[in-house]
Design an enzyme around this catalytic site. Structure first.
Site, PDB file in Angstrom:
ATOM      1  N   ASP A   1      26.194 -11.436  25.589  1.00  0.00           N
ATOM      2  CA  ASP A   1      25.481 -10.197  25.310  1.00  0.00           C
ATOM      3  C   ASP A   1      26.175  -9.211  24.372  1.00  0.00           C
ATOM      4  O   ASP A   1      25.564  -8.687  23.454  1.00  0.00           O
ATOM      5  CB  ASP A   1      25.198  -9.455  26.622  1.00  0.00           C
ATOM      6  CG  ASP A   1      24.407 -10.280  27.626  1.00  0.00           C
ATOM      7  OD1 ASP A   1      24.243 -11.496  27.422  1.00  0.00           O
ATOM      8  OD2 ASP A   1      23.961  -9.701  28.621  1.00  0.00           O
TER       9      ASP A   1
ATOM     10  N   GLU B   1      32.204 -13.822  38.312  1.00  0.00           N
ATOM     11  CA  GLU B   1      31.392 -14.062  37.108  1.00  0.00           C
ATOM     12  C   GLU B   1      32.300 -14.433  35.925  1.00  0.00           C
ATOM     13  O   GLU B   1      32.043 -15.370  35.185  1.00  0.00           O
ATOM     14  CB  GLU B   1      30.606 -12.788  36.797  1.00  0.00           C
ATOM     15  CG  GLU B   1      29.652 -12.913  35.627  1.00  0.00           C
ATOM     16  CD  GLU B   1      28.885 -11.633  35.348  1.00  0.00           C
ATOM     17  OE1 GLU B   1      29.208 -10.576  35.947  1.00  0.00           O
ATOM     18  OE2 GLU B   1      27.959 -11.686  34.529  1.00  0.00           O
TER      19      GLU B   1
HETATM   20  C1  DGY Z   1      22.092  -8.430  31.782  1.00  0.00           C
HETATM   21  O1  DGY Z   1      21.190  -7.767  32.286  1.00  0.00           O
HETATM   22  O2  DGY Z   1      23.264  -8.068  31.700  1.00  0.00           O
HETATM   23  C2  DGY Z   1      21.797  -9.771  31.313  1.00  0.00           C
HETATM   24  O3  DGY Z   1      22.933 -10.418  30.810  1.00  0.00           O
HETATM   25  C3  DGY Z   1      20.713  -9.799  30.324  1.00  0.00           C
HETATM   26  O4  DGY Z   1      20.346 -11.117  30.268  1.00  0.00           O
END
Ligand code: DGY
Length: 417
Positions: free
Chosen positions: A162, A385
């Site tokens: 992201d 994560e």
């Molecule tokens: C988030 O909401 O952080 C997700 O990675 C978007 O897919």
């Protein structure tokens, strides 16, 4: 088998079961309460270690959200949950289920091939049911997203990485005018220092609003491009997935000539991701032509895609000199590196697995080393994560499905046993 390995296997199964909603898994409660596309495909690899039927259901549920144009959304909002933003009403997805309007790295065909290997007789009818859906998703990528044979993202979230520095240039070109007020939920679950900044979020949300305004029409988004970046994650995972889909198709007796042509086109396309000055595969803005100049963990997915890429071996050795636990999301020598902030430096078990699998398949010793360092990371620091690549400190969400799946499907000494 040492007890601690049996206990870790058991913890990993419990995490996946704990995140199981019956027909799909969520990545982790609170932070990500819905079905995410590539998380789900990776979850199937973990599920296949103890419940093969459930692993197939995971993949089948993902395709219940497929759009008419073939796209498989990155989030399926099966049940409303107010703890997540942006929810279904912000996206305005146009598929059969409430969904986002963008996709994610296409690893489902590869996951299907792995689950099939766990039990061929049980798996063949399930693959038969999924084949046309996978083909139609891959076709959508080939129809709408190629630029010089590399796959473009229209939103950073499509790449799965992201807030990687790869998008900084393209994000700076966006003026998020009119984005309005919104309340983030992610920072109520996780320390804000481990998450994308407000600067990034304004642009993430602006791109969502724009896609919704254009009714998620790919032609309209192409004509009025706001963000279009050639991405190694999407390109390498699609190339790998096409190879695996072709192999599944042959097994099912299907005509795979179209898939073979796509493989050839993507293989040529990977050349356009080669940044010779950097000595690495890299992301490139399709609108400005600018390189990101990022040696990221996605750069090293070349082997997973079936490329020999000898020059990348040297680049990998240099990056690994500075970290303990595998391939960080950004080269730690890069001044933009931030070892705690999501995709700007932390190490991710899932990326270690994809890179390591590619290296192992190429017969390179670094693959087994990467598997061993990922196993050590999870044994010592748990199922987070992501992790700080220097000392393994856990970061982001906890009890994470895909980290548990990486353990069961690859890193555990019992994987493949
Ligand atoms: C988030 O909401 O952080 C997700 O990675 C978007 O897919």
């Amino acid at each position: 088998m040492p007890d601690r390995i049996a206990l870790l296997d058991q913890s990993a199964r419990e995490i996946i079961r704990g995140n199981d909603k019956g027909t799909y898994t969520i990545p982790t409660a609170g932070l990500y309460p819905y079905q995410w596309n590539w998380d789900s495909a990776i979850a199937a690899l973990g599920l296949a270690r103890f419940d093969i039927d459930r692993a197939w259901t995971e993949l089948e549920t993902l395709f219940t959200g497929q759009w008419d144009n073939g796209m498989v959304p990155h989030i399926l909002f099966h049940e409303q949950d107010d703890g997540y933003f942006p929810g279904p009403e912000v996206w305005g997805g146009i598929g059969p289920l409430p969904s986002s309007g963008i996709t994610q790295p296409p690893v489902a065909a590869t996951a299907a091939k792995c689950v099939l290997e766990a039990d061929r007789d049980a798996g063949l009818p399930r693959v038969d049911g999924l084949f046309d859906k996978l083909l139609s998703w891959h076709r959508w990528f080939m129809r709408w997203r190629l630029n010089h044979g590399a796959v473009c993202a229209t939103h950073p979230w499509e790449t799965g990485r992201d807030n990687a520095p790869d998008w900084d240039g393209a994000m700076a070109a966006i003026d998020p005018i009119g984005v309005g007020e919104y309340t983030r939920r992610d920072t109520s679950h996780v320390d804000a220092a481990m998450r994308p900044t407000k600067y990034d979020y304004d642009r993430f949300i602006w791109l969502v609003q724009r896609g919704k305004r254009l009714s998620w029409d790919e032609q309209a988004m192409l004509d009025d491009a706001a963000f279009r970046v050639m991405d190694p994650t999407l390109t390498f995972t699609l190339l790998r997935a096409q190879r695996d889909l072709a192999s599944l198709g042959r097994e099912l007796g299907r005509d795979v000539s179209e898939i073979e042509a796509a493989i050839a086109e993507l293989e040529t396309g990977t050349d356009s991701l080669w940044n010779a000055t950097l000595g690495s595969f890299d992301s490139r803005d399709a609108l400005s032509g600018d390189w990101a100049n990022s040696i990221s963990n996605a750069s090293f997915l070349c082997w997973y895609a079936g490329l020999e890429a000898p020059a990348m071996r040297d680049t990998l050795a240099k990056v690994l000199e500075h970290v303990e636990f595998g391939v960080p999301s950004l080269d730690p020598r890069d001044p933009r590196s931030d070892c705690k902030r999501y995709w700007r430096g932390p190490v991710w078990g899932v990326m270690n697995m994809l890179i390591g699998t590619g290296l192992q398949e190429m017969g390179m010793t670094e693959g087994n080393e990467l598997r061993a360092s990922t196993a050590r990371l999870i044994e010592q620091h748990g199922f987070s994560e992501y992790f700080d690549p220097r000392d393994g400190e856990p970061a982001g969400g906890q009890s994470f499905t895909w980290t548990a799946a990486v353990w069961l499907g690859w890193a555990s000494p019992t994987a493949g046993a």
